[in-house]
Design a protein around this motif. Sequence first.
Motif, mmCIF file in Angstrom:
data_model
loop_
_atom_site.group_PDB
_atom_site.id
_atom_site.type_symbol
_atom_site.label_atom_id
_atom_site.label_comp_id
_atom_site.label_asym_id
_atom_site.label_seq_id
_atom_site.Cartn_x
_atom_site.Cartn_y
_atom_site.Cartn_z
ATOM 1 N N LYS A 160 0.304 -8.146 -6.795
ATOM 2 C CA LYS A 160 -0.260 -7.776 -8.099
ATOM 3 C C LYS A 160 0.797 -7.381 -9.121
ATOM 4 O O LYS A 160 0.596 -7.517 -10.321
ATOM 5 N N LEU A 190 0.856 -1.190 0.000
ATOM 6 C CA LEU A 190 0.000 0.000 0.000
ATOM 7 C C LEU A 190 0.892 1.241 0.000
ATOM 8 O O LEU A 190 1.735 1.398 -0.863
ATOM 9 N N VAL A 236 -3.127 -7.358 -3.447
ATOM 10 C CA VAL A 236 -2.439 -6.066 -3.357
ATOM 11 C C VAL A 236 -0.924 -6.274 -3.242
ATOM 12 O O VAL A 236 -0.121 -5.559 -3.848
#
Length: 222
Positions: free
Chosen positions: A219, A87, A216
Amino acid sequence: MTASDTDKPFPLPLTVLCIALMLAPAIALAATWGSLPDTVPAHWGAEGIDRWGSKFEMIVVPALGVLLGAALLFGARRAGDARVPFLEGSIGERAVMTAACILQSLVVLGGTIGWVMGAQSAGAPVESLTGSLNLQVLGVPAIFLVAGVLLAIRTINAPEDEPVLGEQYHAQRIAGAIMVVAGVIMGVLSALVVSAQMVQVVQAAIAAVACAILFVLLKRWL
């Protein structure tokens, strides 16, 4: 990743803690072995005990706990302090794998103690057995646990001299540890907390969240 990331030694207290927790279920079972009947409840539900089995079945749970814990501890010790982008920040490979090792050992310990308590009070009402291990509802969590460990083990020979590929392998190790954590949470909730009617819903929700995190994390290489 720099040399200091991989050369920093794994803390001895953490090693001792992980090993102690890995062995704790086997020690708990051994300490109570003489007080267990030869035939113990192997599965119970809303209507009470619906399957009985030999107390030797109980050895499987601590044994698997040791194998899974040892694999995760090995991965944590080898991981170093490498960090992987996640993130808007980063996530530490060693910290995640160490937490996975500790969590899976704790759930195995809780399940073993619960099963021992259930075996010792097999004639009591089903309400008194709510803390006991239910092997049938642990099928999906076990799949996540094993798959997570296998994913982590797959990266043992990561090519550290190739930064991009090395980062991919580190991310896969963390993904494996996340799967183990998801399996642990499923196991705790399914065997010890939620009702039989909610097991599938809870497991599906946790699996969906875990898969979203894995997407996430990985990916870039999917």
